[in-house]
Design an enzyme around this catalytic site. Structure first.
Site, mmCIF file in Angstrom:
data_model
loop_
_atom_site.group_PDB
_atom_site.id
_atom_site.type_symbol
_atom_site.label_atom_id
_atom_site.label_comp_id
_atom_site.label_asym_id
_atom_site.label_seq_id
_atom_site.Cartn_x
_atom_site.Cartn_y
_atom_site.Cartn_z
ATOM 1 N N GLY A 199 0.830 -1.196 0.000
ATOM 2 C CA GLY A 199 0.000 0.000 0.000
ATOM 3 C C GLY A 199 0.863 1.243 0.000
ATOM 4 O O GLY A 199 2.054 1.182 0.330
ATOM 5 N N GLN A 229 3.095 10.060 1.193
ATOM 6 C CA GLN A 229 4.425 9.421 1.189
ATOM 7 C C GLN A 229 5.258 9.808 -0.038
ATOM 8 O O GLN A 229 6.456 9.558 -0.064
ATOM 9 C CB GLN A 229 4.300 7.902 1.279
ATOM 10 C CG GLN A 229 3.853 7.429 2.658
ATOM 11 C CD GLN A 229 3.653 5.940 2.681
ATOM 12 O OE1 GLN A 229 2.606 5.445 2.249
ATOM 13 N NE2 GLN A 229 4.642 5.206 3.146
ATOM 14 N N CYS A 249 6.406 -0.470 6.464
ATOM 15 C CA CYS A 249 5.963 0.746 5.779
ATOM 16 C C CYS A 249 7.060 1.164 4.815
ATOM 17 O O CYS A 249 8.248 1.088 5.156
ATOM 18 C CB CYS A 249 5.739 1.839 6.827
ATOM 19 S SG CYS A 249 5.250 3.427 6.129
ATOM 20 N N LEU A 250 6.694 1.602 3.610
ATOM 21 C CA LEU A 250 7.716 2.004 2.637
ATOM 22 C C LEU A 250 8.506 3.223 3.120
ATOM 23 O O LEU A 250 9.609 3.463 2.630
ATOM 24 C CB LEU A 250 7.078 2.298 1.281
ATOM 25 C CG LEU A 250 6.536 1.074 0.528
ATOM 26 C CD1 LEU A 250 5.932 1.490 -0.797
ATOM 27 C CD2 LEU A 250 7.628 0.027 0.318
ATOM 28 N N HIS A 254 -3.618 1.004 7.976
ATOM 29 C CA HIS A 254 -2.273 1.594 7.960
ATOM 30 C C HIS A 254 -2.230 2.803 7.020
ATOM 31 O O HIS A 254 -1.729 3.871 7.387
ATOM 32 C CB HIS A 254 -1.262 0.516 7.523
ATOM 33 C CG HIS A 254 0.138 1.009 7.358
ATOM 34 N ND1 HIS A 254 1.171 0.614 8.179
ATOM 35 C CD2 HIS A 254 0.684 1.876 6.469
ATOM 36 C CE1 HIS A 254 2.281 1.231 7.799
ATOM 37 N NE2 HIS A 254 2.019 1.990 6.756
ATOM 38 N N GLU A 255 -2.789 2.641 5.812
ATOM 39 C CA GLU A 255 -2.732 3.730 4.820
ATOM 40 C C GLU A 255 -3.624 4.898 5.229
ATOM 41 O O GLU A 255 -3.250 6.063 5.042
ATOM 42 C CB GLU A 255 -3.121 3.229 3.426
ATOM 43 C CG GLU A 255 -2.218 2.145 2.839
ATOM 44 C CD GLU A 255 -0.737 2.478 2.904
ATOM 45 O OE1 GLU A 255 -0.377 3.671 2.852
ATOM 46 O OE2 GLU A 255 0.072 1.550 3.042
ATOM 47 N N HIS A 285 -1.996 7.172 7.597
ATOM 48 C CA HIS A 285 -1.054 8.113 6.966
ATOM 49 C C HIS A 285 -1.737 9.447 6.647
ATOM 50 O O HIS A 285 -1.116 10.505 6.729
ATOM 51 C CB HIS A 285 -0.509 7.537 5.655
ATOM 52 C CG HIS A 285 0.715 6.684 5.806
ATOM 53 N ND1 HIS A 285 1.898 7.155 6.325
ATOM 54 C CD2 HIS A 285 0.948 5.384 5.490
ATOM 55 C CE1 HIS A 285 2.808 6.178 6.321
ATOM 56 N NE2 HIS A 285 2.255 5.094 5.824
HETATM 57 NI NI NI Z 1 3.097 3.220 5.517
#
Ligand code: NI
Length: 174
Positions: free
Chosen positions: A46, A51, A94-95, A136-137, A140
């Site tokens: 995701g 981000q 997480c990226l 999670h997304e 953000h």
């Molecule tokens: Ni993340």
């Protein structure tokens, strides 16, 4: 479609509350394509627009790609309308935190409303990995990171590792 550079923590941009999208237009759809391209290039499940530095309420997810069949989902202005009492733990990454993982407890399932790529209102019930990813997304979009669900001690530990990693990376580039 363009692969965009992903912002790595700690970074103040990852803490902003993102703006709702007023109209799902071609610009928004182009951004969704770029987010998907970036997510696949970085091998993430995701990605949220913030981000890549865009403070708007847009997320993309694909939890099916693990089985080899991509099923991209794009959600505009996603909102969690219900969450299960049952909570589960999962080793989350997480990226924006490359190669760092931690056990995070969240509701096992959620109901989400959102706008799809045509601007139509949609609703979905998510369980398992999809429920995990969406929570999670969507976090953000409110400037909340997975480390914010951990104890202060564990959060500091992970952020310290990230600071070290960023410094090493800067040295490599220089
Ligand atoms: Ni993340």
């Amino acid at each position: 479609m363009t692969v965009m550079p992903v912002i790595h923590a700690p970074d103040p941009r990852l803490q902003v509350v993102c703006e709702a999208v007023g109209c799902v237009d071609d610009g928004v759809r182009r951004l969704m394509d770029d987010l998907l391209e970036t997510m696949y290039a970085e091998k993430g499940l995701g990605l949220s627009a913030i981000q890549v530095g865009v403070p708007r309420r847009i997320v993309v997810v694909d939890v099916a790609q693990r089985d080899g069949t991509p099923e991209p989902m794009t959600l505009v202005n996603p909102d969690i309308t219900a969450a299960s009492q049952e909570r589960v733990e999962f080793d989350e990454g997480c990226l924006s935190f490359p190669d760092l993982y931690a056990m995070v407890e969240r509701p096992a399932s959620v109901d989400v409303t959102y706008l799809d790529e045509s601007g139509a209102v949609r609703e979905l019930h998510a369980e398992g990995l999809l429920a995990r990813c969406l929570q999670h997304e969507i976090d953000h979009l409110d400037g909340i990171l997975f480390v914010d669900h951990l104890s202060a001690l564990r959060r500091r530990l992970i952020l310290r590792k990230m600071i070290k990693w960023k410094k090493a990376r800067l040295r490599d580039i220089a």
